[in-house]
Design an enzyme around this catalytic site. Structure first.
Site, PDB file in Angstrom:
ATOM      1  N   LYS A 174     -24.304 -40.326 -46.316  1.00 47.95           N
ATOM      2  CA  LYS A 174     -22.593 -40.090 -47.144  1.00 47.95           C
ATOM      3  C   LYS A 174     -21.687 -40.120 -45.898  1.00 47.95           C
ATOM      4  CE  LYS A 174     -19.853 -37.414 -48.815  1.00 47.95           C
ATOM      5  NZ  LYS A 174     -18.751 -37.762 -48.087  1.00 47.95           N
ATOM      6  N   GLY A 227     -19.438 -33.017 -38.231  1.00 53.96           N
ATOM      7  CA  GLY A 227     -18.269 -32.678 -38.830  1.00 53.96           C
ATOM      8  C   GLY A 227     -17.748 -31.364 -38.503  1.00 53.96           C
ATOM      9  N   SER A 228     -16.930 -30.829 -39.439  1.00 60.39           N
ATOM     10  CA  SER A 228     -16.418 -29.524 -39.026  1.00 60.39           C
ATOM     11  C   SER A 228     -17.347 -28.255 -38.794  1.00 60.39           C
ATOM     12  CB  SER A 228     -15.236 -29.021 -40.214  1.00 60.39           C
ATOM     13  OG  SER A 228     -15.905 -28.980 -41.471  1.00 60.39           O
ATOM     14  N   GLY A 232     -20.601 -27.447 -41.291  1.00 60.18           N
ATOM     15  CA  GLY A 232     -22.133 -27.645 -40.843  1.00 60.18           C
ATOM     16  C   GLY A 232     -22.649 -26.616 -40.797  1.00 60.18           C
ATOM     17  N   GLU A 249     -23.553 -31.410 -35.342  1.00 61.30           N
ATOM     18  CA  GLU A 249     -22.788 -31.695 -34.376  1.00 61.30           C
ATOM     19  C   GLU A 249     -21.202 -31.278 -34.509  1.00 61.30           C
ATOM     20  OE1 GLU A 249     -24.345 -32.706 -31.243  1.00 61.30           O
ATOM     21  OE2 GLU A 249     -22.304 -31.690 -30.739  1.00 61.30           O
ATOM     22  N   CYS A 283     -14.165 -35.094 -31.089  1.00 62.81           N
ATOM     23  CA  CYS A 283     -15.057 -33.769 -30.613  1.00 62.81           C
ATOM     24  C   CYS A 283     -14.979 -33.223 -29.282  1.00 62.81           C
ATOM     25  CB  CYS A 283     -16.273 -33.689 -31.536  1.00 62.81           C
ATOM     26  SG  CYS A 283     -17.310 -34.848 -30.959  1.00 62.81           S
ATOM     27  N   GLU A 384     -10.104 -25.546 -32.835  1.00 63.19           N
ATOM     28  CA  GLU A 384     -10.017 -26.936 -32.774  1.00 63.19           C
ATOM     29  C   GLU A 384      -8.866 -27.413 -33.622  1.00 63.19           C
ATOM     30  OE1 GLU A 384     -13.175 -29.334 -34.374  1.00 63.19           O
ATOM     31  OE2 GLU A 384     -13.306 -30.250 -32.368  1.00 63.19           O
TER      32      GLU A 384
HETATM   33  P1  ADP Z   1     -13.916 -33.397 -41.589  1.00 55.04           P
HETATM   34  O1  ADP Z   1     -12.487 -32.212 -41.453  1.00 55.04           O
HETATM   35  O2  ADP Z   1     -13.932 -33.947 -40.030  1.00 55.04           O
HETATM   36  O3  ADP Z   1     -13.657 -34.254 -42.623  1.00 55.04           O
HETATM   37  P2  ADP Z   1     -15.874 -32.051 -42.745  1.00 55.04           P
HETATM   38  O4  ADP Z   1     -17.028 -31.314 -42.354  1.00 55.04           O
HETATM   39  O5  ADP Z   1     -14.868 -31.639 -44.075  1.00 55.04           O
HETATM   40  O6  ADP Z   1     -15.223 -32.530 -41.671  1.00 55.04           O
HETATM   41  O7  ADP Z   1     -16.626 -33.322 -43.347  1.00 55.04           O
HETATM   42  C1  ADP Z   1     -17.615 -34.168 -42.776  1.00 55.04           C
HETATM   43  C2  ADP Z   1     -18.582 -34.752 -43.524  1.00 55.04           C
HETATM   44  O8  ADP Z   1     -19.319 -33.831 -44.277  1.00 55.04           O
HETATM   45  C3  ADP Z   1     -17.937 -35.556 -44.706  1.00 55.04           C
HETATM   46  O9  ADP Z   1     -18.686 -36.677 -45.131  1.00 55.04           O
HETATM   47  C4  ADP Z   1     -17.813 -34.628 -45.995  1.00 55.04           C
HETATM   48  O10 ADP Z   1     -17.609 -35.390 -47.245  1.00 55.04           O
HETATM   49  C5  ADP Z   1     -19.170 -34.018 -45.886  1.00 55.04           C
HETATM   50  N1  ADP Z   1     -19.123 -32.611 -46.346  1.00 55.04           N
HETATM   51  C6  ADP Z   1     -18.108 -31.759 -46.887  1.00 55.04           C
HETATM   52  N2  ADP Z   1     -18.493 -30.644 -47.514  1.00 55.04           N
HETATM   53  C7  ADP Z   1     -19.702 -30.914 -47.682  1.00 55.04           C
HETATM   54  C8  ADP Z   1     -20.538 -30.340 -48.479  1.00 55.04           C
HETATM   55  N3  ADP Z   1     -20.628 -28.886 -49.067  1.00 55.04           N
HETATM   56  N4  ADP Z   1     -22.199 -30.593 -48.430  1.00 55.04           N
HETATM   57  C9  ADP Z   1     -22.435 -31.787 -47.914  1.00 55.04           C
HETATM   58  N5  ADP Z   1     -21.372 -32.714 -47.251  1.00 55.04           N
HETATM   59  C10 ADP Z   1     -20.077 -32.248 -47.165  1.00 55.04           C
END
Ligand code: ADP
Length: 492
Positions: A174, A227-228, A232, A249, A283, A384
Site C-alpha cells: 500500500k 511514515g509519520s 506508525g 520506521e 527521515c 519533525e
Molecule cells: P506521510 O505524512 O509521510 O504521508 P503517513 O504516516 O500519513 O505519512 O503515511 C504513510 C503511509 O501510511 C501512507 O501509505 C499512508 O496512506 C498510510 N496510512 C496512513 N494512515 C493509515 C492508517 N490508518 N492505516 C494504514 N495505513 C495508513
C-alpha cells in the site's frame, strides 16, 4: 494521461469505487500527470485474500528460486533506471540526480536480498541426549503488509518487498497516495521479473480506508510501515490487539554536533547537504546544528551563505539543486513551522518563505531556511518539519552539546564534526541514535548495512543489511530422535 490501478490476484483492477486522486507534478501544478483509481475496502480485502491463497505455493518455492526472481527485478530496475528516475522526479519533485541515487539504492537492496536467498540458514544444535539433535528453520509469516511513504517511493518499497518475498511471504503493498506512478511501475517490474499472481498485490487508496482494512485483516500476519509517527503508533496499537509483529520506521530530528576541532568547511557543507538535500524530505535529514559558542558565528555565516547558493527548480532541470515540497499539504506544514519558529523567538537568518521567480511560481518551492539562537524547548527543535529548515542551537561545551543532542523523542541519525579522536568516541558512546556518522552528513546509508532508529523512531527489527530478513521470518525448532525406541525417563 495515465490511469493508475491496483493490482490484485494477478490482474490490474478497474475499481468499482468512484473515488480518484490526481497525480500532480509539485514543481508545476499545471503538469497533470495522471489519475489514480482509489480501491474500496472490499477490494483491499480481496488483495489480502489473494495473497493468502498464494502463500502456500510461494512458501514451498525454494528460497534460491524466489531470490532469482528478486535478482531479475534488480536487473530490470537497472535497465529501466532512467525512465523510473524521470517518473520519480515528476511526481515527487526531487532532482534527477537524487532520483538516480534512490534507484541505485533500490537496485543494491534488491541484489543484496536476492543473495540472501541462498543464506536462509538455520542452525543444527547438539542434543543432550544420545542419537538426538535439533535444528531450526527460518520460515515466512504468511501475508505481510508493506505500507510506505512518498519520500522514497521506490527505495523504501523495495527494501520491504524484496526481503519479504525472498523470505517466502506474500505481500500487500500500500504506497502513499501522492506517488502512484512509481508504485505501479515498480509492481510491473516485479511482475515482469516473474512474481506469480497473488504473491505481490498493490492497493492504491487512502491510508485511513484501504490501509486500515489491510492492517486489521485477520490474514495479515506482519506489518512493515514507514511514515509519520502518528500513523506508525496507531498501526502498532492495532497490530498489538492481534499480537502480530510490527516494524515501524518513523520520524527523525537528526542533530549534527560541531566541535572546535572540526574542519569547518566540511561541517558546513555536510550540514547543508543533510538539511537541504532532497528538500529536507528525508527521515535522516539534518534538522538541528548544535554548535559550540566559540565557533558558532563562523558556522552560521558560512551555512547561511551556502543555503543562499542553492538553486531551486524543477527536478528535471539539471541546473536545479533543490526541488519543491511534495504537495500543498507538506508545503503549508513547512511554512507553518517557519511561523512557529519566528513566534517562539528564534532568529530567522535566511529563507523563511515561498521561493519567488518565474519558473517557481507554479510549484511548492520554499527557500532554504536557517534559524539561529534556537533553544531546545522550541517546537522547531523538537518536532519533525520535513522541509528545508535548519535550526542552529548554540552550546557552551561538549557536555551541553550531548544533552541538547539527546533532548529528543526521536533517535534516528546524527553526526559529529571534529578531528579529536577522544571526542569522536565519547560522542559515539553517548549519542542516542540508531545510526551515527563521523565527519559526514546524517543522511545516506548502504544497502548491505542495517538502517533504522531507536527511541520513538523505530519499532521492531532493523531494515536492510544483515538484519533485513529478520522481520520477515519466524523460527521453527525441530527435535529429531533417531534412536528408534521409546525414550526412557523424562526430558524436563
Ligand atoms: P506521510 O505524512 O509521510 O504521508 P503517513 O504516516 O500519513 O505519512 O503515511 C504513510 C503511509 O501510511 C501512507 O501509505 C499512508 O496512506 C498510510 N496510512 C496512513 N494512515 C493509515 C492508517 N490508518 N492505516 C494504514 N495505513 C495508513
Amino acid at each position: 494521461m495515465t490511469t493508475y490501478r491496483s493490482y490484485i490476484n494477478g490482474s490490474w483492477l478497474d475499481s468499482v469505487s468512484a473515488k480518484t486522486a490526481p497525480n500532480i507534478n509539485p514543481a508545476n501544478i499545471n503538469d497533470f500527470i495522471g489519475t489514480a483509481q482509489l480501491a474500496t475496502r472490499e477490494e483491499a480485502r480481496r488483495a489480502v485474500e489473494s495473497a493468502y491463497n498464494a502463500f502456500k505455493s510461494w512458501k514451498n518455492t525454494p528460497a534460491p528460486a524466489r531470490g532469482r526472481i528478486v535478482a531479475k527485478a534488480a536487473r530490470l530496475l537497472e535497465e529501466n533506471k532512467e525512465e523510473l528516475a524521470q517518473i520519480l522526479t515528476r511526481e515527487e519533485g526531487k532532482t534527477l540526480s537524487e532520483s538516480r541515487g534512490e534507484l541505485t539504492r533500490a537496485i543494491n537492496v534488491a541484489e543484496f536480498c536476492a543473495g540472501e536467498s541462498r543464506r536462509m540458514n538455520g542452525e543444527t544444535i547438539p542434543s543432550e541426549l544420545p542419537a538426538n539433535f535439533a535444528y531450526t528453520i527460518k520460515e515466512p509469516h504468511g501475508v505481510v503488509a508493506c505500507i510506505t511513504p512518498w519520500n522514497f517511493p521506490i527505495a523504501i518499497p523495495v527494501w520491504k518487498i524484496a526481503p519479504a518475498l525472498v523470505a517466502g511471504n506474500t505481500v500487500v503493498f500500500k504506497p502513499a497516495e501522492s506517488t502512484p506512478g512509481t508504485a505501479v511501475r515498480l509492481c510491473e517490474i516485479f511482475i515482469e521479473a516473474g512474481v506469480p499472481p497473488g504473491v505481490l498485490n498493490l492497493v492504491l487508496g487512502r491510508g485511513s480506508e484501504v490501509g486500515d482494512e489491510i492492517v486489521n485483516h485477520r490474514a495479515v500476519r506482519a506489518v512493515s510501515f514507514t511514515g509519520s509517527t502518528e500513523t506508525g503508533i496507531k498501526l502498532y496499537q492495532q497490530a498489538a490487539k492481534r499480537g502480530i509483529p510490527v516494524q515501524c520506521e518513523m520520524g527523525g530530528k537528526n542533530p549534527v554536533v560541531v566541535l572546535e576541532d572540526c574542519d569547518m568547511d566540511l561541517a558546513v557543507e555536510s550540514t547543508a547537504q543533510g538539511a537541504f538535500g532532497s528538500t529536507g524530505q528525508r527521515c535522516t535529514a539534518t534538522s538541528r546544528a548544535i554548535v559550540l559558542n566559540t565557533i558558532a558565528d563562523e558556522f552560521v555565516q558560512k551555512i547561511v551563505e551556502r543555503a543562499k547558493s542553492f538553486r531551486l527548480g524543477d527536478g528535471g532541470d539539471p541546473e536545479s539543486h533543490i526541488g519543491p515540497s511534495v504537495d500543498e499539504k507538506q508545503f503549508n506544514t513547512v511554512l507553518k513551522y517557519i511561523d512557529i519558529g519566528r513566534e517562539d523567538g528564534a532568529t530567522l537568518l535566511c529563507g523563511g518563505k515561498r521561493a519567488e521567480g518565474e519558473s517557481l511560481e507554479n510549484g511548492y518551492f520554499i527557500e532554504p531556511t536557517v534559524f539561529d539562537h534556537v533553544t531546545s524547548d522550541m517546537r522547531i527543535a523538537q518536532e519533525e518539519i520535513f522541509g528545508p529548515v535548519l535550526s542552529v542551537l548554540r552550546v557552551k561545551d561538549f557536555e551541553e552539546a550531548m544533552i541538547v543532542a539527546n533532548d529528543s523523542d526521536y533517535g534516528l541519525s546524527s553526526s559529529v564534526f571534529t578531528n579529536d579522536a577522544n571526542d569522536i568516541f565519547r560522542f559515539v558512546q553517548e549519542i542516542e541514535t540508531g545510526m551515527t556518522h563521523i565527519n559526514s552528513p546524517t543522511t545516506g546509508g548502504e544497502a548491505h548495512i542495517p538502517f533504522g532508529g531507536i527511541k520513538s523512531t523505530g519499532i521492531g527489527a532493523r531494515e536492510q543489511g544483515s538484519t533485513s530478513l529478520d522481520f520477515y521470518t519466524e523460527l521453527k525448532v525441530v527435535y529429531v530422535d533417531y534412536t528408534g525406541r521409546k525414550r526412557e525417563g523424562n526430558l524436563y
